[in-house]
Design an enzyme around this catalytic site. Structure first.
Site, PDB file in Angstrom:
ATOM      1  CG  ASN A 156      56.066  32.462   3.880  1.00 22.71           C
ATOM      2  OD1 ASN A 156      55.851  32.900   2.867  1.00 22.71           O
ATOM      3  ND2 ASN A 156      56.344  31.076   4.118  1.00 22.71           N
ATOM      4  CB  CYS A 202      55.687  30.493  -4.160  1.00 22.28           C
ATOM      5  SG  CYS A 202      53.803  30.826  -4.816  1.00 22.28           S
ATOM      6  CB  ILE A 227      56.042  19.348   0.625  1.00 22.63           C
ATOM      7  CG1 ILE A 227      54.515  18.699   0.767  1.00 22.63           C
ATOM      8  CG2 ILE A 227      56.959  18.258   0.896  1.00 22.63           C
ATOM      9  CD1 ILE A 227      54.108  17.593  -0.199  1.00 22.63           C
ATOM     10  N   GLY A 272      45.853  19.980   0.261  1.00 23.13           N
ATOM     11  CA  GLY A 272      44.603  19.197   0.857  1.00 23.13           C
ATOM     12  C   GLY A 272      45.308  18.121   0.913  1.00 23.13           C
ATOM     13  N   GLY A 291      51.217  19.532   4.600  1.00 22.79           N
ATOM     14  CA  GLY A 291      50.872  19.028   3.381  1.00 22.79           C
ATOM     15  C   GLY A 291      49.610  18.341   3.728  1.00 22.79           C
ATOM     16  N   GLY A 322      47.359  23.722   6.493  1.00 23.35           N
ATOM     17  CA  GLY A 322      47.104  24.769   5.414  1.00 23.35           C
ATOM     18  C   GLY A 322      45.682  24.879   5.004  1.00 23.35           C
TER      19      GLY A 322
END
Length: 305
Positions: free
Chosen positions: A102, A133, A194, A220, A246, A268
């Site tokens: 990344n 970001c 996303i 979350g 996402g 994530g």
């Protein structure tokens, strides 16, 4: 029902399953390798890497919120030279598959420099370009929200990389399809989406924002429906593979993302809540597939399109 097949093909590389811990939630992998064998993963996306080392944003840079969290970590990382000389050799000892690199940057030459370096690494299977970001002043947000500027970044990086190039998009735009098409038109091999939604919280006692950075990225379960919608819209509009993420926290979520059009799925914030999250999702997948009469995950990609 017998054996189920969890394998998927991501841009020419076969994954044992579609589960990929998302960048920034899994470090460089070896911390998690102390807890379980991380080779059960499809692959993972390592910590966002920039040309130069970054200390990140001032603290506090994490805030809790209903069914999610806000973060403004600010791409803390040791810089690309150290990632190659120190982090990747450590990772190689515990992870025997190709890894996703990344990359973030503050200018087009930054992106080109870092991508060109990482592209030469044997361990790297894919380059994931983070243009989204929302925590870096004057950085990611501007690239990821302007189709013309984004097209230019993708085009220039494409010239120096041989590995599959995936662009990770921000949902903080009016028209995500237009942004995705700009990536496809300029040579991207895949789209990941996303990234976090821009949010903030206020401390009622201090009457000040909870985060030192004022705003941060919301992640979350709270953002899952937004992510499914974006994946669905983009998968409809482009011919290149889509990676969905996402708010994914269960095997059911993974299947929902794939039905929306995702070839693979990144996990994530769930890793920060439960370090075994990805392992548990992978263990659950066959059971959930059987429940819904799915014999092969490849067959359901875009099933709801």
């Amino acid at each position: 029902m017998g054996e189920v097949n969890t394998k998927v093909n991501l841009l020419g590389i076969e994954l044992d399953n579609p589960i990929i811990p998302a960048s920034g939630t899994y470090g460089f992998g070896y911390e998690f390798a102390e807890l379980y064998d991380i080779n059960v993963l499809g692959t993972f996306s390592f910590k966002g890497t920039t040309k130069d080392p970054r200390f990140g944003n001032p603290t506090p840079r994490i805030a809790e919120t209903a069914s999610g969290m806000l973060n403004a970590v600010g791409l803390q990382n040791p810089g690309v030279e150290k990632v190659i000389s120190e982090e990747l050799p450590k990772l190689k000892k515990v992870f025997h598959k190709k890894v996703m690199a990344n990359v973030s940057g503050f200018s087009i030459p930054d992106y080109v420099y870092t991508c060109e370096k990482l592209d030469k690494e044997e361990q790297v299977g894919w380059i994931e370009l983070n243009v989204s970001c929302p925590n870096v002043h004057g950085g990611g947000m501007s690239f990821g929200t302007d189709p013309v500027l984004l097209g230019e970044v993708v085009r220039e990086v494409r010239k120096v990389v041989t590995k599959p190039l995936i662009v990770k998009l921000s949902p903080n735009v009016t028209n995500i399809v237009e942004i995705a098409k700009a990536c496809e038109d300029n040579g991207a091999d895949g789209i990941a989406l996303i990234n976090t939604l821009l949010g903030m919280r206020i401390d009622l006692r201090k009457r000040k924002p909870l985060l030192k950075n004022t705003t941060g990225g919301l992640s979350g379960p709270a953002i899952f429906p937004v992510a499914v919608r974006c994946v669905y819209q983009v998968a409809h509009a482009v011919k290149i593979p889509v990676i969905g993420m996402g708010g994914v926290s269960t095997a059911e979520d993974v299947i929902e993302m794939m039905m929306a059009g995702a070839t693979a799925v990144e996990v994530g914030a769930a890793n920060l809540v439960n370090p075994y999250a990805c392992k548990e999702i992978i263990d659950d997948l066959p059971k959930v597939m059987e429940k819904y009469g799915i014999t092969s995950l490849k067959d359901i990609i875009g099933g709801a399109l």
